[in-house]
Motif scaffolding. Structure first.
Motif, PDB file in Angstrom:
ATOM      1  N   TYR A   1       0.842  -1.198   0.000  1.00  0.00           N
ATOM      2  CA  TYR A   1       0.000   0.000   0.000  1.00  0.00           C
ATOM      3  C   TYR A   1       0.879   1.249   0.000  1.00  0.00           C
ATOM      4  CZ  TYR A   1      -3.457  -3.492   1.311  1.00  0.00           C
ATOM      5  OH  TYR A   1      -4.263  -4.607   1.327  1.00  0.00           O
ATOM      6  N   PRO A   2       1.523   1.535  -1.115  1.00  0.00           N
ATOM      7  CA  PRO A   2       2.497   2.635  -1.154  1.00  0.00           C
ATOM      8  C   PRO A   2       1.896   4.012  -0.945  1.00  0.00           C
ATOM      9  CG  PRO A   2       2.142   1.736  -3.361  1.00  0.00           C
ATOM     10  CD  PRO A   2       1.478   0.812  -2.406  1.00  0.00           C
ATOM     11  N   GLN A   3       0.592   4.164  -1.136  1.00  0.00           N
ATOM     12  CA  GLN A   3      -0.032   5.480  -0.991  1.00  0.00           C
ATOM     13  C   GLN A   3      -0.518   5.760   0.428  1.00  0.00           C
ATOM     14  OE1 GLN A   3       0.345   7.540  -3.460  1.00  0.00           O
ATOM     15  NE2 GLN A   3       1.301   5.838  -4.564  1.00  0.00           N
ATOM     16  N   ALA A   4      -0.480   4.780   1.320  1.00  0.00           N
ATOM     17  CA  ALA A   4      -0.861   5.026   2.710  1.00  0.00           C
ATOM     18  C   ALA A   4       0.110   6.046   3.310  1.00  0.00           C
ATOM     19  CB  ALA A   4      -0.832   3.725   3.506  1.00  0.00           C
ATOM     20  N   PRO A   5      -0.359   6.939   4.167  1.00  0.00           N
ATOM     21  CA  PRO A   5       0.529   7.976   4.720  1.00  0.00           C
ATOM     22  C   PRO A   5       1.796   7.426   5.351  1.00  0.00           C
ATOM     23  CG  PRO A   5      -1.752   8.511   5.205  1.00  0.00           C
ATOM     24  CD  PRO A   5      -1.767   7.151   4.576  1.00  0.00           C
ATOM     25  N   ILE A   6       1.698   6.337   6.125  1.00  0.00           N
ATOM     26  CA  ILE A   6       2.889   5.779   6.760  1.00  0.00           C
ATOM     27  C   ILE A   6       3.860   5.234   5.707  1.00  0.00           C
ATOM     28  CG2 ILE A   6       1.802   3.529   7.116  1.00  0.00           C
ATOM     29  CD1 ILE A   6       3.382   3.220   9.666  1.00  0.00           C
ATOM     30  N   SER A   7       3.317   4.694   4.616  1.00  0.00           N
ATOM     31  CA  SER A   7       4.157   4.162   3.544  1.00  0.00           C
ATOM     32  C   SER A   7       4.887   5.283   2.820  1.00  0.00           C
ATOM     33  CB  SER A   7       3.305   3.370   2.550  1.00  0.00           C
ATOM     34  OG  SER A   7       2.611   2.326   3.183  1.00  0.00           O
ATOM     35  N   VAL A   8       4.184   6.363   2.541  1.00  0.00           N
ATOM     36  CA  VAL A   8       4.808   7.516   1.881  1.00  0.00           C
ATOM     37  C   VAL A   8       5.973   8.024   2.724  1.00  0.00           C
ATOM     38  CG1 VAL A   8       4.450   9.910   1.174  1.00  0.00           C
ATOM     39  CG2 VAL A   8       2.705   8.176   0.662  1.00  0.00           C
ATOM     40  N   THR A   9       5.782   8.108   4.036  1.00  0.00           N
ATOM     41  CA  THR A   9       6.844   8.582   4.925  1.00  0.00           C
ATOM     42  C   THR A   9       8.016   7.612   4.942  1.00  0.00           C
ATOM     43  OG1 THR A   9       5.224   9.705   6.317  1.00  0.00           O
ATOM     44  CG2 THR A   9       7.376   9.289   7.283  1.00  0.00           C
ATOM     45  N   ALA A  10       7.728   6.316   5.031  1.00  0.00           N
ATOM     46  CA  ALA A  10       8.797   5.315   5.077  1.00  0.00           C
ATOM     47  C   ALA A  10       9.625   5.344   3.798  1.00  0.00           C
ATOM     48  CB  ALA A  10       8.200   3.923   5.296  1.00  0.00           C
ATOM     49  N   ARG A  11       8.967   5.417   2.659  1.00  0.00           N
ATOM     50  CA  ARG A  11       9.695   5.400   1.392  1.00  0.00           C
ATOM     51  C   ARG A  11      10.487   6.692   1.198  1.00  0.00           C
ATOM     52  NH1 ARG A  11       6.352   1.293  -2.315  1.00  0.00           N
ATOM     53  NH2 ARG A  11       7.506   2.227  -4.039  1.00  0.00           N
ATOM     54  N   ARG A  12       9.905   7.821   1.585  1.00  0.00           N
ATOM     55  CA  ARG A  12      10.638   9.085   1.472  1.00  0.00           C
ATOM     56  C   ARG A  12      11.860   9.092   2.387  1.00  0.00           C
ATOM     57  NH1 ARG A  12       6.827  12.399   2.991  1.00  0.00           N
ATOM     58  NH2 ARG A  12       7.566  12.565   5.140  1.00  0.00           N
ATOM     59  N   THR A  13      11.735   8.514   3.572  1.00  0.00           N
ATOM     60  CA  THR A  13      12.855   8.485   4.517  1.00  0.00           C
ATOM     61  C   THR A  13      14.007   7.659   3.963  1.00  0.00           C
ATOM     62  OG1 THR A  13      11.297   8.726   6.351  1.00  0.00           O
ATOM     63  CG2 THR A  13      13.501   7.940   6.893  1.00  0.00           C
ATOM     64  N   ARG A  14      13.708   6.547   3.299  1.00  0.00           N
ATOM     65  CA  ARG A  14      14.775   5.761   2.666  1.00  0.00           C
ATOM     66  C   ARG A  14      15.469   6.555   1.571  1.00  0.00           C
ATOM     67  NH1 ARG A  14      10.698   1.253   1.435  1.00  0.00           N
ATOM     68  NH2 ARG A  14      10.229   0.463   3.522  1.00  0.00           N
ATOM     69  N   THR A  15      14.668   7.227   0.750  1.00  0.00           N
ATOM     70  CA  THR A  15      15.246   8.010  -0.346  1.00  0.00           C
ATOM     71  C   THR A  15      16.120   9.122   0.202  1.00  0.00           C
ATOM     72  OG1 THR A  15      13.386   7.502  -1.793  1.00  0.00           O
ATOM     73  CG2 THR A  15      14.698   9.431  -2.358  1.00  0.00           C
ATOM     74  N   ASP A  16      15.686   9.781   1.262  1.00  0.00           N
ATOM     75  CA  ASP A  16      16.493  10.844   1.864  1.00  0.00           C
ATOM     76  C   ASP A  16      17.818  10.294   2.373  1.00  0.00           C
ATOM     77  OD1 ASP A  16      14.470  12.623   1.338  1.00  0.00           O
ATOM     78  OD2 ASP A  16      13.712  12.687   3.401  1.00  0.00           O
ATOM     79  N   TRP A  17      17.790   9.115   2.987  1.00  0.00           N
ATOM     80  CA  TRP A  17      19.024   8.508   3.498  1.00  0.00           C
ATOM     81  C   TRP A  17      19.970   8.160   2.340  1.00  0.00           C
ATOM     82  CZ3 TRP A  17      21.329   3.620   2.967  1.00  0.00           C
ATOM     83  CH2 TRP A  17      22.348   3.333   3.863  1.00  0.00           C
ATOM     84  N   LEU A  18      19.431   7.550   1.296  1.00  0.00           N
ATOM     85  CA  LEU A  18      20.271   7.205   0.149  1.00  0.00           C
ATOM     86  C   LEU A  18      20.856   8.446  -0.507  1.00  0.00           C
ATOM     87  CD1 LEU A  18      18.382   4.295  -1.653  1.00  0.00           C
ATOM     88  CD2 LEU A  18      20.675   4.219  -0.656  1.00  0.00           C
ATOM     89  N   THR A  19      20.084   9.510  -0.549  1.00  0.00           N
ATOM     90  CA  THR A  19      20.599  10.758  -1.119  1.00  0.00           C
ATOM     91  C   THR A  19      21.808  11.247  -0.325  1.00  0.00           C
ATOM     92  OG1 THR A  19      18.403  11.364  -1.919  1.00  0.00           O
ATOM     93  CG2 THR A  19      20.017  13.136  -1.736  1.00  0.00           C
ATOM     94  N   ARG A  20      21.698  11.198   0.991  1.00  0.00           N
ATOM     95  CA  ARG A  20      22.832  11.607   1.826  1.00  0.00           C
ATOM     96  C   ARG A  20      24.054  10.715   1.610  1.00  0.00           C
ATOM     97  NH1 ARG A  20      18.928  11.522   5.884  1.00  0.00           N
ATOM     98  NH2 ARG A  20      20.055   9.901   7.048  1.00  0.00           N
ATOM     99  N   VAL A  21      23.793   9.411   1.528  1.00  0.00           N
ATOM    100  CA  VAL A  21      24.896   8.449   1.411  1.00  0.00           C
ATOM    101  C   VAL A  21      25.587   8.545   0.053  1.00  0.00           C
ATOM    102  CG1 VAL A  21      25.403   5.967   1.204  1.00  0.00           C
ATOM    103  CG2 VAL A  21      23.993   6.829   3.102  1.00  0.00           C
ATOM    104  N   LEU A  22      24.791   8.723  -1.005  1.00  0.00           N
ATOM    105  CA  LEU A  22      25.340   8.612  -2.361  1.00  0.00           C
ATOM    106  C   LEU A  22      25.730   9.939  -2.993  1.00  0.00           C
ATOM    107  CD1 LEU A  22      22.902   5.935  -3.832  1.00  0.00           C
ATOM    108  CD2 LEU A  22      25.277   5.605  -3.090  1.00  0.00           C
ATOM    109  N   LEU A  23      25.078  11.004  -2.594  1.00  0.00           N
ATOM    110  CA  LEU A  23      25.279  12.263  -3.317  1.00  0.00           C
ATOM    111  C   LEU A  23      26.002  13.341  -2.527  1.00  0.00           C
ATOM    112  CD1 LEU A  23      21.849  12.609  -5.164  1.00  0.00           C
ATOM    113  CD2 LEU A  23      23.941  11.481  -5.920  1.00  0.00           C
TER     114      LEU A  23
END
Length: 324
Positions: free
Chosen positions: A295-317
């Motif tokens: 359920y990627p559109q559930a609010p908790i899912s949106v937050t979880a997926r965005r948090t992973r992307t933010d972490w990867l951005t910090r690590v990789l870029l």
């Protein structure tokens, strides 16, 4: 008596009410699940500017291992791209390289990562370390072809969900012990790490229907371990039994509070810290197993997926803190 369990997130509870749940897996049920249609990859790529390449690499025993490579199309790169090497979920007994592929494709969108997904062989047809060794052979191919793929070999992340998260952890241990190839980070999403299935969270989600239950977990592990005795189980397939978690790349672990893998995942991050390593741990309150994939559109899912992307951005870029 049924063990008390953390409550589900309210939005997830409402969504899950419409999903048929079960508590057991059997060879007959597995055969039915394997016949279900695979992820429609074409619909995921339709709105993206992506170049897709399909390759096959040989396993150690010569069996073919399919890889799918997704690269941003029509990009004028001045520097090589980061790479996400993806391992799918499915309890080590089902799924394919397109399972949950929407998750890493978000990282292609966010920062131009090249995504490579590996179709490792499944249990019970393949057992023991064969699954993680398939993943290793695919990773070797990626690093050996990094120049033609436009990949920066210093910015390769191994990532996976559920069984794929466990294989990512095992693959990272294997590359550490072999000394090659280099891995910049590991992203472990609700990873399947411990064959012993004895944690408090595994007991809480045994005896009740669910997305992934203690009984289903036992079936998956029995399928992959075959006749191995307890003292013969390798850490590369059950990473929680590794004696030494030092020398690992920076690690992201997330899981839900309402799922089987909660405790083994939290323990794995804790042991990385104890060994002097760096890990970021998120336990999403009320999340069941694979909630953000289902359920990627559930609010908790949106937050979880965005948090992973933010972490990867910090690590990789971003440059390392010491270079600032």
């Amino acid at each position: 008596m049924t063990a008390p369990r953390p409550a589900l997130d309210p939005e997830l509870r409402e969504l899950l009410a419409d999903m048929p749940l079960m508590s057991q897996l059997s060879p007959e049920v597995l055969a039915q699940l394997r016949r279900l249609p695979s992820t429609p990859i074409e619909s995921l790529l339709a709105h993206r500017h992506v170049d897709r390449r399909e390759v096959t690499v040989p396993a150690k025993d010569g069996a073919p291992i399919p890889l799918s490579v997704f690269s941003p199309a029509n990009t004028d790169r001045t520097t090589a791209a980061p790479c996400v090497y993806w391992m799918h979920g499915g309890g080590m007994v089902m799924g394919d390289r397109f399972s949950q592929i929407d998750i890493p494709l978000e990282w292609l969108d966010a920062f131009g990562a090249v995504v490579v997904s590996v179709d490792y062989r499944l249990a019970p047809e393949a057992t023991g370390t064969a699954l993680v060794e398939d993943c290793y052979q695919g990773l070797l191919w990626v690093t050996e072809h990094s120049a033609e793929l436009g990949i920066d070999p210093a910015r390769i992340v191994v990532a996976g969900a559920s069984a794929g998260g466990g294989l990512a952890a095992g693959l990272t241990l294997l590359t550490r012990d072999l000394g090659t190839p280099a891995i910049a980070a590991q992203m472990l999403i609700c990873p399947m790490l411990d064959h012993r299935n004895t944690s408090t969270s595994s007991r809480q989600y045994t005896g009740v229907p669910g997305v992934w239950t203690g009984e289903m977990n036992e079936f998956g592990w029995r399928s992959v371990l075959g006749e191995l005795a307890e003292d013969e189980v390798p850490a590369y397939i059950s990473p929680a039994v590794a004696d030494d978690l030092s020398g690992l790349p920076t690690t992201y672990v997330d899981t839900g509070s309402a799922e089987v893998f909660r405790d083994e995942d939290a323990d794995y991050a804790t042991r990385i810290w104890a060994a002097g390593g760096q890990a970021e741990l998120h336990i999403w309150a009320g999340g069941f197993h694979g909630f953000d994939a289902l359920y990627p559109q559930a609010p908790i899912s949106v937050t979880a997926r965005r948090t992973r992307t933010d972490w990867l951005t910090r690590v990789l870029l971003l440059p390392p803190a010491s270079a600032a």
